[in-house]
Write a protein that holds these residues in place. Structure first.
Motif, PDB file in Angstrom:
ATOM      1  N   GLY A   1      -7.592  -0.071  -2.456  1.00 21.46           N
ATOM      2  CA  GLY A   1      -6.013  -0.388  -2.752  1.00 21.46           C
ATOM      3  C   GLY A   1      -5.929  -1.541  -1.507  1.00 21.46           C
ATOM      4  O   GLY A   1      -4.552  -2.412  -2.635  1.00 21.46           O
ATOM      5  N   VAL A   2      -6.525  -1.749  -0.979  1.00 23.02           N
ATOM      6  CA  VAL A   2      -6.292  -3.375  -0.529  1.00 23.02           C
ATOM      7  C   VAL A   2      -6.913  -4.285  -1.267  1.00 23.02           C
ATOM      8  O   VAL A   2      -5.866  -5.659  -1.614  1.00 23.02           O
ATOM      9  N   ALA A   3      -8.107  -4.308  -2.425  1.00 23.70           N
ATOM     10  CA  ALA A   3      -8.726  -5.406  -3.378  1.00 23.70           C
ATOM     11  C   ALA A   3      -7.415  -5.236  -4.742  1.00 23.70           C
ATOM     12  O   ALA A   3      -6.892  -6.365  -4.607  1.00 23.70           O
ATOM     13  N   SER A   4      -6.445  -4.580  -4.573  1.00 24.94           N
ATOM     14  CA  SER A   4      -5.512  -4.422  -5.785  1.00 24.94           C
ATOM     15  C   SER A   4      -4.788  -5.292  -5.073  1.00 24.94           C
ATOM     16  O   SER A   4      -3.763  -5.951  -5.606  1.00 24.94           O
TER      17      SER A   4
ATOM     18  N   VAL B   1      -1.536   4.971   4.275  1.00 19.49           N
ATOM     19  CA  VAL B   1      -0.777   4.919   5.073  1.00 19.49           C
ATOM     20  C   VAL B   1      -1.001   4.594   6.701  1.00 19.49           C
ATOM     21  O   VAL B   1      -1.862   5.324   6.554  1.00 19.49           O
ATOM     22  N   ALA B   2      -1.126   3.953   6.704  1.00 15.30           N
ATOM     23  CA  ALA B   2      -2.090   3.133   8.388  1.00 15.30           C
ATOM     24  C   ALA B   2      -1.080   2.391   9.345  1.00 15.30           C
ATOM     25  O   ALA B   2      -0.063   2.857   9.674  1.00 15.30           O
ATOM     26  N   ARG B   3      -1.438   1.680   9.954  1.00 14.95           N
ATOM     27  CA  ARG B   3      -0.342   1.226  11.280  1.00 14.95           C
ATOM     28  C   ARG B   3      -1.213   0.096  11.511  1.00 14.95           C
ATOM     29  O   ARG B   3      -1.804  -0.627  11.376  1.00 14.95           O
TER      30      ARG B   3
ATOM     31  N   LEU C   1       0.693  -1.094   0.296  1.00 15.06           N
ATOM     32  CA  LEU C   1      -0.025   0.049   0.170  1.00 15.06           C
ATOM     33  C   LEU C   1       0.896   1.071  -0.171  1.00 15.06           C
ATOM     34  O   LEU C   1       0.375   2.186  -0.326  1.00 15.06           O
ATOM     35  N   VAL C   2       2.087   1.205   0.837  1.00 10.76           N
ATOM     36  CA  VAL C   2       3.220   1.925   0.509  1.00 10.76           C
ATOM     37  C   VAL C   2       3.701   2.418  -0.656  1.00 10.76           C
ATOM     38  O   VAL C   2       3.651   3.799  -0.836  1.00 10.76           O
ATOM     39  N   SER C   3       4.325   1.049  -0.814  1.00  5.55           N
ATOM     40  CA  SER C   3       5.511   1.382  -1.743  1.00  5.55           C
ATOM     41  C   SER C   3       4.643   1.484  -3.206  1.00  5.55           C
ATOM     42  O   SER C   3       5.352   1.356  -3.979  1.00  5.55           O
ATOM     43  N   GLU C   4       3.641   0.180  -3.571  1.00  2.00           N
ATOM     44  CA  GLU C   4       3.430   0.087  -5.308  1.00  2.00           C
ATOM     45  C   GLU C   4       2.084   0.686  -5.906  1.00  2.00           C
ATOM     46  O   GLU C   4       2.095   0.231  -6.709  1.00  2.00           O
TER      47      GLU C   4
END
Length: 484
Positions: A471-474, A444-446, A435-438
């Motif tokens: 984003g999570v689905a991808s 940005v989560a935690r 999620l952060v890099s791609e």
């Protein structure tokens, strides 16, 4: 010394000239100057060489090398500074640019950026104007100060105040306020750089008025109070208020020798609260309160609790601010037109406190009701459940804690609602990395207890909640591709 296997791989690496003849790299020569293509090719090959020597498994055939070089060009063309979705729960997130701007501030920046402006032109008198005029009267109206000046951040403001009023003289400060703020900004170091002599009084946990009184001498120019923005001392503690310092300074000034400097009271507030943030059951000294207690000068940040662009403001008496405006550092540290546009627009919202709380994102997030935050979490949870099969991850909505961040309100727990993702495939760490890099935009989560948490308090809109779900689905979609 490289192993025999590493030496074999190194010998297989293509030369720069050979890589330049690869069809994909030759195509780049029709788009970019040859010098740039050569440099990127050489650096790409050097990167692979470094990976080999580090023991990494890499492919070294010409096609693999060309792919590495093409990725470098994709990265080269992609903006490094770009929008991020903040689902971390840290409201004033220093790494993510601190406070997001209000829509009116964004519009003001766009308006000024696209052409010429009245930056230093007085249209009423049709002559040269001052860039201070765009924000000074607003600051004074809001805080009750006589005058104000803005520079590029609060660290710069502190440096300029100390250099102007305490250089070659003594500044008295409590040992409990010798703070270090992010980026190695240490009060003793700034004091030394400004040319002021620091006089420490009291102890780490307790400082009394008599400690300051005993320290005031003929070389004393300032009593400095530094607000502990990013920490708190609790328990057996005591400090001296600005009001008490004012009394000590007045008493000392009554009997000063003509050649001795006037003793000023200066408070570095740091976080820059212009309104009482009671809606979130928080408490931070406001700029108006510091002035009302008798400070000659008060400095604070604009991109923390104030919710504006990066800048530092100094407010105080007309005489003191007048001296700062004439200081050579005032030009060195002055604001550019885009920052002034954003600052002016943000300050105008404070003319109506209720308007400011609704329209300035930082204030809106700090004061958002539990119901509003919960509703946004429900939107995100529903979107995730629609996009992600239950055998990939379990989605739940739970109470949690947000933080103000940015060195403000460090001890305050802000109740929030998070959407927790318990991954059945892969791991929370790998999903976070994706999620952060791609993903674009980065999200940005935690992570907590090996689960990924998305804090609804710092999502700026339902649209951002939907971006998180996308984003999570991808992430799971690309996992499917890898598995095949």
């Amino acid at each position: 010394m490289p192993t025999s296997e590493q030496q074999q791989l190194l010998r297989k690496l293509p030369q720069v000239e050979e890589a330049l003849h690869h069809p994909a790299i030759e195509a780049l020569l029709n788009i970019f100057p040859r010098g740039i293509v050569v440099d990127q090719t050489r650096e790409g090959i050097d990167d692979i060489r470094g990976q080999i020597l580090s023991g990494c498994e890499v492919e070294v055939d010409l096609d693999a090398v060309a792919t590495v070089i093409l990725k470098r060009f994709v990265k080269l063309e992609k903006p490094s500074l770009r929008r991020v979705v903040n689902a971390s729960g840290v409201i004033v997130h220093t790494n993510l640019g601190r406070s997001p701007l209000a829509e009116t501030a964004v519009a003001a920046v766009n308006d000024v950026a696209r052409g010429y402006s009245t930056l230093e032109y007085n249209v009423r008198e049709m002559k040269r104007g001052s860039r201070h005029d765009h924000y000074e009267s607003l600051i004074c109206t809001i805080t009750g100060a006589e005058a104000a000046i803005a520079v590029n951040n609060n660290a710069a403001a502190v440096m300029m105040v100390l250099q102007e009023f305490a250089r070659g003289h003594e500044t008295v400060i409590s040992r409990g306020e010798l703070v270090e703020i992010g980026g190695s900004f240490r009060v003793p170091d700034i004091m030394e750089a400004s040319g002021a002599t620091m006089v420490e009084v009291g102890t780490t946990n307790k400082t009394h008025p008599f400690d300051y009184e005993r320290a005031i001498g003929e070389r004393t120019a300032m009593l400095l109070k530094v607000h502990p923005s990013n920490y708190r001392l609790t328990g057996f503690v005591e400090d001296v208020s600005v009001k008490e310092l004012r009394g000590l300074a007045d008493a000392a000034n009554e009997h000063r020798a003509p050649e001795s400097p006037e003793v000023l009271v200066y408070e570095d507030l740091g976080s820059g609260a212009l309104v009482d943030i009671q809606a979130a059951d928080l408490r931070e000294t406001t700029v108006s309160e510091a002035i009302a207690e008798g400070a000659d000068l008060v400095s604070f940040s604009c991109d923390k609790l104030l919710g504006g662009p990066q800048a530092g403001i100094v407010v105080g008496t007309a005489e003191a601010i007048g001296r700062l405006k004439k200081n050579p550092l005032a030009r060195v540290l002055r604001l550019d037109k885009l920052t002034i546009a954003a600052l002016e627009a943000t300050l105008r919202l404070y003319l109506d406190e209720n308007d400011a709380r609704k329209r300035i994102p930082t204030l809106a997030m700090l004061s958002a009701s539990a119901e509003d935050v919960s509703a946004r979490a429900d939107v995100l949870a529903e979107a995730l459940r629609k996009r992600i099969p239950s055998n990939d991850a379990t989605v739940s909505v739970e109470p949690e804690i947000s933080r103000a961040g940015g060195g403000a309100l460090p001890m305050c727990d802000i109740p929030t609602t998070v959407v927790a993702l318990d991954l059945a495939r892969s791991s929370a760490l790998d999903c976070e990395r994706y999620l952060v890099s791609e993903h674009e935009p980065p999200i940005v989560a935690r992570i907590k207890n090996e689960r990924l948490l998305f804090d609804a308090r710092t999502l700026l809109s339902d649209d951002e909640a939907l971006e998180v779900a996308e984003g999570v689905a991808s992430y799971f979609s690309q996992l499917d591709g890898k598995e095949r």
